[in-house]
Scaffold this active site. Sequence first.
Site, PDB file in Angstrom:
ATOM      1  N   GLU A 122       0.833  -1.219   0.000  1.00 22.73           N
ATOM      2  CA  GLU A 122       0.000   0.000   0.000  1.00 22.73           C
ATOM      3  C   GLU A 122       0.861   1.260   0.000  1.00 22.73           C
ATOM      4  O   GLU A 122       1.881   1.335   0.689  1.00 22.73           O
ATOM      5  CB  GLU A 122      -0.894   0.028   1.249  1.00 22.73           C
ATOM      6  CG  GLU A 122      -1.748   1.299   1.291  1.00 22.73           C
ATOM      7  CD  GLU A 122      -2.667   1.365   2.484  1.00 22.73           C
ATOM      8  OE1 GLU A 122      -3.635   0.580   2.526  1.00 22.73           O
ATOM      9  OE2 GLU A 122      -2.424   2.195   3.377  1.00 22.73           O
ATOM     10  N   ALA A 142     -20.273   1.350   3.599  1.00 21.67           N
ATOM     11  CA  ALA A 142     -19.477   0.950   2.432  1.00 21.67           C
ATOM     12  C   ALA A 142     -20.291   0.016   1.525  1.00 21.67           C
ATOM     13  O   ALA A 142     -20.156   0.054   0.293  1.00 21.67           O
ATOM     14  CB  ALA A 142     -18.194   0.273   2.894  1.00 21.67           C
ATOM     15  N   HIS A 156     -14.521  -2.758  14.310  1.00 20.98           N
ATOM     16  CA  HIS A 156     -14.532  -1.344  13.935  1.00 20.98           C
ATOM     17  C   HIS A 156     -14.926  -0.542  15.171  1.00 20.98           C
ATOM     18  O   HIS A 156     -15.846  -0.937  15.899  1.00 20.98           O
ATOM     19  CB  HIS A 156     -15.519  -1.103  12.782  1.00 20.98           C
ATOM     20  CG  HIS A 156     -15.470   0.305  12.297  1.00 20.98           C
ATOM     21  ND1 HIS A 156     -16.281   1.296  12.804  1.00 20.98           N
ATOM     22  CD2 HIS A 156     -14.676   0.922  11.387  1.00 20.98           C
ATOM     23  CE1 HIS A 156     -15.997   2.451  12.201  1.00 20.98           C
ATOM     24  NE2 HIS A 156     -15.031   2.242  11.339  1.00 20.98           N
ATOM     25  N   GLN A 164      -7.656  -4.285   8.693  1.00 16.24           N
ATOM     26  CA  GLN A 164      -6.951  -3.248   9.439  1.00 16.24           C
ATOM     27  C   GLN A 164      -5.675  -3.903   9.967  1.00 16.24           C
ATOM     28  O   GLN A 164      -5.635  -5.123  10.169  1.00 16.24           O
ATOM     29  CB  GLN A 164      -7.855  -2.801  10.601  1.00 16.24           C
ATOM     30  CG  GLN A 164      -7.292  -1.755  11.516  1.00 16.24           C
ATOM     31  CD  GLN A 164      -7.018  -0.456  10.785  1.00 16.24           C
ATOM     32  OE1 GLN A 164      -6.003  -0.379  10.075  1.00 16.24           O
ATOM     33  NE2 GLN A 164      -7.876   0.526  10.929  1.00 16.24           N
TER      34      GLN A 164
HETATM   35  P1  FAD Z   1     -18.276   0.314   6.774  1.00 12.80           P
HETATM   36  O1  FAD Z   1     -18.049  -1.034   6.212  1.00 12.80           O
HETATM   37  O2  FAD Z   1     -19.466   1.073   6.309  1.00 12.80           O
HETATM   38  O3  FAD Z   1     -18.320   0.145   8.359  1.00 12.80           O
HETATM   39  C1  FAD Z   1     -18.354   1.278   9.225  1.00 12.80           C
HETATM   40  C2  FAD Z   1     -19.195   0.969  10.460  1.00 12.80           C
HETATM   41  O4  FAD Z   1     -20.563   0.780  10.066  1.00 12.80           O
HETATM   42  C3  FAD Z   1     -18.781  -0.326  11.161  1.00 12.80           C
HETATM   43  O5  FAD Z   1     -18.945  -0.145  12.535  1.00 12.80           O
HETATM   44  C4  FAD Z   1     -19.754  -1.371  10.618  1.00 12.80           C
HETATM   45  O6  FAD Z   1     -19.982  -2.427  11.532  1.00 12.80           O
HETATM   46  C5  FAD Z   1     -21.021  -0.536  10.377  1.00 12.80           C
HETATM   47  N1  FAD Z   1     -21.783  -1.016   9.211  1.00 12.80           N
HETATM   48  C6  FAD Z   1     -21.286  -1.401   8.018  1.00 12.80           C
HETATM   49  N2  FAD Z   1     -22.294  -1.777   7.203  1.00 12.80           N
HETATM   50  C7  FAD Z   1     -23.444  -1.627   7.888  1.00 12.80           C
HETATM   51  C8  FAD Z   1     -24.813  -1.846   7.582  1.00 12.80           C
HETATM   52  N3  FAD Z   1     -25.187  -2.286   6.381  1.00 12.80           N
HETATM   53  N4  FAD Z   1     -25.751  -1.560   8.546  1.00 12.80           N
HETATM   54  C9  FAD Z   1     -25.383  -1.084   9.763  1.00 12.80           C
HETATM   55  N5  FAD Z   1     -24.072  -0.859  10.109  1.00 12.80           N
HETATM   56  C10 FAD Z   1     -23.130  -1.117   9.179  1.00 12.80           C
HETATM   57  N6  FAD Z   1     -10.008   5.729   5.090  1.00 12.80           N
HETATM   58  C11 FAD Z   1      -9.824   6.712   4.181  1.00 12.80           C
HETATM   59  O7  FAD Z   1     -10.325   7.844   4.363  1.00 12.80           O
HETATM   60  N7  FAD Z   1      -9.098   6.492   3.028  1.00 12.80           N
HETATM   61  C12 FAD Z   1      -8.537   5.281   2.760  1.00 12.80           C
HETATM   62  O8  FAD Z   1      -7.884   5.120   1.715  1.00 12.80           O
HETATM   63  C13 FAD Z   1      -8.704   4.218   3.699  1.00 12.80           C
HETATM   64  N8  FAD Z   1      -8.203   2.985   3.450  1.00 12.80           N
HETATM   65  C14 FAD Z   1      -8.440   1.964   4.348  1.00 12.80           C
HETATM   66  C15 FAD Z   1      -7.963   0.673   4.052  1.00 12.80           C
HETATM   67  C16 FAD Z   1      -8.155  -0.373   4.945  1.00 12.80           C
HETATM   68  C17 FAD Z   1      -7.651  -1.748   4.616  1.00 12.80           C
HETATM   69  C18 FAD Z   1      -8.841  -0.130   6.174  1.00 12.80           C
HETATM   70  C19 FAD Z   1      -9.033  -1.258   7.149  1.00 12.80           C
HETATM   71  C20 FAD Z   1      -9.350   1.134   6.451  1.00 12.80           C
HETATM   72  C21 FAD Z   1      -9.150   2.195   5.557  1.00 12.80           C
HETATM   73  N9  FAD Z   1      -9.670   3.477   5.790  1.00 12.80           N
HETATM   74  C22 FAD Z   1      -9.464   4.492   4.874  1.00 12.80           C
HETATM   75  C23 FAD Z   1     -10.394   3.772   7.052  1.00 12.80           C
HETATM   76  C24 FAD Z   1     -11.921   3.585   6.894  1.00 12.80           C
HETATM   77  O9  FAD Z   1     -12.423   4.548   6.006  1.00 12.80           O
HETATM   78  C25 FAD Z   1     -12.547   3.744   8.286  1.00 12.80           C
HETATM   79  O10 FAD Z   1     -12.199   2.681   9.121  1.00 12.80           O
HETATM   80  C26 FAD Z   1     -14.056   3.987   8.317  1.00 12.80           C
HETATM   81  O11 FAD Z   1     -14.408   4.414   9.630  1.00 12.80           O
HETATM   82  C27 FAD Z   1     -14.930   2.785   7.993  1.00 12.80           C
HETATM   83  O12 FAD Z   1     -14.875   2.475   6.670  1.00 12.80           O
HETATM   84  P2  FAD Z   1     -15.512   1.071   6.145  1.00 12.80           P
HETATM   85  O13 FAD Z   1     -15.417   1.080   4.690  1.00 12.80           O
HETATM   86  O14 FAD Z   1     -14.916  -0.060   6.892  1.00 12.80           O
HETATM   87  O15 FAD Z   1     -17.034   1.292   6.602  1.00 12.80           O
END
Ligand code: FAD
Length: 292
Positions: free
Chosen positions: A17, A124, A148, A175
Amino acid sequence: MKISEILNKGIPTLSLEVFPPKTAEVFESVEKATLEIAKLRPDFMSVTYGAAGSTRKYTTAIAGGIEKSGVTALAHLTCVNASEESIKAQLNSLKEAGVENILALRGDLPEGVESTEDWVFRHASELVEVIKRYGDFCIGGACYPEKHPEASTLKEDIANMKKKTDAGCEFLTTQMFFDNNIFYNYLYRLREAGVTVPVIAGIMPVTNAKQMARIIKLSQAFIPRRYVALLDRFGNEPAALKQAAIAYATDQILDLLANGIEHIHIYTMNKPEVAAAIQANLSEIIPSCRKQ
Ligand code: FAD
């Protein structure tokens, strides 16, 4: 190439990365570092996306440059504060740059915001659905072996990861974690919950003590006593700490591979020498780490 194809070949992979520049002034130096890393010919390289899309055009430019160098790129994309139109515009520019793979993320909540209920994209998984409808991309997502921070329980978080893969997410990258037992336990629970996609283990060689303090704050990762001892002993000796961090990361990766985990992702922090040293340590073990 689609990352799903790379991951389904049945051989171990090592991906790297990098992050894009925040401003035009440092574009050249950051691009140089990322292309140095691309010369290592990893299985693929991911390029992060600045908070709330702040690096949008640089993420595309760096990912496009990586593709041009002959290495498969994975562009991160977040949907905090995004509209469907802005997401489509970013997908178009990624397509034009030759990028076929996207890590679909929600992004962190801006300060003071506690809920995503009023947003166009609340999770997401909703971004995954739009990307899937829009174009022929391979889509990945993030997952959290230590939960998370916003989820009340690991069980609830895992159920949400299942929603993400049901929406069309084809692989998950974790993560960072520093204790493999946490990852093994998590993977077992993901599989038990019906998440069947490849899970890539995210490994961070922490090469300075300040960085570790930031990481603990952001990711709330558990730091084993063995790692704390390294930081205590070598925290003020940068060269020694870097060597220790590379050795610790290598040790973690070897244990993962020995226990049947096939896919490893290194958070390189744009340091070609760190990525190269880890590759060299795995040259007889992971095919893409062999010197070309
Ligand atoms: P989600 O999958 O939406 O999850 C977020 C929260 O919502 C979690 O608590 C989950 O349990 C909950 N949730 C998910 N889906 C649902 C649903 N359908 N109904 C109810 N609750 C739900 N951040 C950046 O800004 N830029 C980056 O380039 C970046 N790269 C990353 C790469 C990796 C490998 C990781 C692990 C994280 C990265 N992040 C990045 C950080 C990430 O954006 C944060 O951790 C953010 O808070 C959550 O993103 P997510 O896509 O996991 O969200």
